[in-house]
Motif scaffolding. Structure first.
Motif, PDB file in Angstrom:
ATOM      1  N   LYS A  44       0.922  -1.141   0.224  1.00  0.00           N
ATOM      2  CA  LYS A  44       0.021   0.011   0.120  1.00  0.00           C
ATOM      3  C   LYS A  44       0.894   1.044  -0.154  1.00  0.00           C
ATOM      4  O   LYS A  44       0.564   2.088  -0.911  1.00  0.00           O
ATOM      5  N   ARG A  45       1.871   1.093   0.979  1.00  0.00           N
ATOM      6  CA  ARG A  45       2.645   2.497   0.872  1.00  0.00           C
ATOM      7  C   ARG A  45       3.456   2.629  -0.362  1.00  0.00           C
ATOM      8  O   ARG A  45       3.584   3.713  -0.982  1.00  0.00           O
ATOM      9  N   VAL A  46       3.997   1.621  -1.053  1.00  0.00           N
ATOM     10  CA  VAL A  46       4.573   1.811  -2.378  1.00  0.00           C
ATOM     11  C   VAL A  46       3.587   2.252  -3.606  1.00  0.00           C
ATOM     12  O   VAL A  46       3.858   3.420  -4.293  1.00  0.00           O
ATOM     13  N   ARG A  47       2.007   1.842  -3.387  1.00  0.00           N
ATOM     14  CA  ARG A  47       1.258   2.260  -4.637  1.00  0.00           C
ATOM     15  C   ARG A  47       1.017   3.784  -4.239  1.00  0.00           C
ATOM     16  O   ARG A  47       0.775   4.716  -5.025  1.00  0.00           O
ATOM     17  N   GLU A  48       0.887   4.342  -2.968  1.00  0.00           N
ATOM     18  CA  GLU A  48       0.611   5.481  -2.438  1.00  0.00           C
ATOM     19  C   GLU A  48       2.214   6.358  -3.093  1.00  0.00           C
ATOM     20  O   GLU A  48       1.961   7.847  -3.580  1.00  0.00           O
ATOM     21  N   LEU A  49       3.342   5.982  -2.723  1.00  0.00           N
ATOM     22  CA  LEU A  49       4.492   6.784  -3.304  1.00  0.00           C
ATOM     23  C   LEU A  49       4.485   6.782  -4.761  1.00  0.00           C
ATOM     24  O   LEU A  49       5.040   7.925  -5.621  1.00  0.00           O
ATOM     25  N   GLU A  50       3.882   5.686  -5.515  1.00  0.00           N
ATOM     26  CA  GLU A  50       3.986   5.778  -6.975  1.00  0.00           C
ATOM     27  C   GLU A  50       2.811   6.977  -7.348  1.00  0.00           C
ATOM     28  O   GLU A  50       3.139   7.232  -8.343  1.00  0.00           O
ATOM     29  N   LYS A  51       1.829   6.746  -6.701  1.00  0.00           N
ATOM     30  CA  LYS A  51       0.674   7.781  -6.913  1.00  0.00           C
ATOM     31  C   LYS A  51       1.265   9.268  -6.822  1.00  0.00           C
ATOM     32  O   LYS A  51       1.157  10.140  -7.485  1.00  0.00           O
TER      33      LYS A  51
END
Length: 516
Positions: A124-131
């Motif tokens: 989830k944190r990776v997805r937020e960073l990518e976003k």
């Protein structure tokens, strides 16, 4: 399907193993065995724990499986046997030991086991960073596109609501907005940077291209209060009657009112006569004309000077001394002055020449503005200005405010508290008092038109440093007591250019950019 002997199979695997380590394609061309068969043999050998790279690469570039196979093969060997193995395989003992250590470290548990919840949280944190990264990339692209759009020239006049825009200018604006939008800028931001609303942009854009402004070609109904053709003809006939033929409409309208007749207003009479080409200047009196004032702009000292002569009273009634003064309109510094007993072009020419030598302006461009008097336009002064390379400039006839800077200086001089209003006892007394005043004015007087710095400071170019220090003082005071300022602090900014007879704001901005 072809069958191969065990010896041939071992020979092929040896070619694909160290130290030969030949690629599968090379082995296939040498032995005539198909590549698919060689790949099958290599995979089976690897599965049995045998190191068969078969890729032609250096040992350091082998796959992890091949390195692990070597570690398994050498696990039970002694030092002497390991050395023999490495020589046969074309490896170094240090390489094998390093691979063995890597395997041991890989199998060592160095941390806590990751739970499924922790793994989900990490994803989830990776997805937020990518976003967030995508958002910042879009913002960066938009900023770059808007920066390119902002550097496009927009013309001298600012865009106002309702202003008509020519078709070529519309096409250029639409092209720039589309380019910025394609580069990543939002349409609303691109339109705002170009000075348009999104609704205007959408109205301009049609499938055929860019729509032209239809207002000049629009067919509008005539105003309800417009004079009819019959009424206009009646006005012309009345004005051409013998009793009114020599009178202007300002005399005709009241005479008709006394007769109880109203045809139109006085301005309508004038308009109808002008449209019929029946209103012209008549008589021996010269037709009125409006002359534009002489305009000059100074962006630095020693560019535009202004000078004049003023009376200084003496104790004897009717006897005056004459103060000649030259001021730099940019710095307001009085660059030259003299007091004489008479007015004359010789005195003015000598004063201007000494001023140019003192300011080291020999051969440099300079504009000298003066009134329209006899001394200011004398042949002696004109010849001297031509020899010095100075461009003369004069005010309009009978206009007192075309030379405002020197007139303002005269007022400051004569309204000083120590000015002897009853007159000077002698010319030496007048010169002494003027010398004290000029010294005070140039070096001590904080001029309100210069953000309260002295003319001498402005003339030497030291005003920017002083004003910057004042801004820093006010900024520090605002940080210490922010509630004492509702808006911004005092500007402390001196004008970058000074006009002699400034034009309207729009024209002034355009001419200032041209002069700069």
């Amino acid at each position: 399907m072809a069958r191969y002997s065990r010896e041939k199979k071992e020979h092929a695997l040896a070619l694909m193993s160290a130290p030969e380590n030949l690629p599968v394609s090379t082995v296939a061309s040498r032995t005539g065995i198909p590549e698919a068969t060689l790949y099958l043999w290599r995979n089976r050998a690897r599965a049995s724990g045998r190191a068969v790279p078969g890729n032609g690469q250096n040992a350091e570039d082998w796959s992890g499986a091949d390195k692990f196979a070597v570690v398994l093969e050498t696990a039970a060997l002694s030092e002497a046997e390991l050395g023999e193995y490495c020589r046969r395989k074309g490896l170094y003992v240090e390489q094998v030991k390093a691979w063995r250590q890597a395997c041991e470290e890989a199998n060592t548990v160095t941390g806590e086991r990751v739970t499924p919840a922790q793994r989900a949280q990490e994803k989830k944190r990776v997805r937020e960073l990518e976003k967030e990264l995508r958002r910042k990339e879009k913002a960066l692209a938009e900023t770059a596109a808007l920066l390119v759009l902002s550097r496009k020239p927009r013309g001298a006049l600012e865009r106002k609501r309702g202003r008509m825009t020519a078709l070529p200018e519309r096409q250029e604006l639409v092209k720039e907005i589309r380019t910025a939008h394609a580069a990543g800028a939002r349409l609303a931001r691109a339109c705002a940077e170009a000075g348009l609303s999104v609704r205007t942009y959408e109205r301009w854009c049609v499938p055929e291209g860019v729509r032209d402004d239809g207002r000049p070609k629009a067919v509008r109904p005539p105003p309800a209060q417009k004079l009819s053709p019959e009424e206009r003809q009646t006005i012309l006939e009345v004005c051409c009657e013998p009793r009114f033929a020599d009178l202007p409409p300002s005399q005709i309208v009241p005479r008709l009112a006394d007769e109880g007749v109203y045809l139109a207003s006085e301005s309508s009479f004038y308009r109808v006569l002008r449209e019929a080409d029946a209103q012209h200047h008549r008589g021996r009196q010269r037709a009125p004309s409006q002359r534009q004032p002489v305009r000059h702009v100074a962006t630095g000292p020693k560019q535009v000077w202004s000078w004049d002569v003023t009376y200084m009273p003496s104790l004897t009634r009717g006897l005056f001394f004459y103060l000649y003064a030259v001021i730099d309109i940019y710095s307001r510094k009085l660059v030259a002055w003299e007091v004489h007993e008479k007015e004359g072009g010789d005195e003015a020419a000598a004063l201007i020449e000494r001023a140019t030598w003192r300011e080291q302006l020999r051969g440099k461009p300079l504009i000298l503005h003066a009134d329209n008097g006899a001394i200011q336009k004398s042949y002696t002064l004109k010849a001297k200005l031509e020899s010095l390379g100075i461009t003369p400039s004069h005010s309009r006839p009978s206009v007192s405010d075309d030379n405002a800077h020197i007139e303002a200086w005269f007022r400051t001089c004569k309204y000083m508290p120590g000015y002897p209003a009853n007159g000077f006892a002698s010319i030496d007394a007048a010169r002494e008092w003027t010398h004290r005043f000029v010294t005070w004015y140039n070096t001590e007087h904080f001029h309100s038109g210069l953000a309260f710095v002295t003319p001498e400071t402005r003339h030497r170019g030291e005003d920017r440093r002083i004003l910057e220090r004042r801004r820093q003082v006010y900024a520090a005071a605002r940080e210490q007591h922010p509630l004492r300022w509702k808006r911004h602090t005092r500007a402390w900014v001196a004008p970058e250019c000074v006009w002699l007879n400034p034009p309207a704001k729009a024209e002034e901005a355009a001419q200032t950019r041209k002069a700069a």
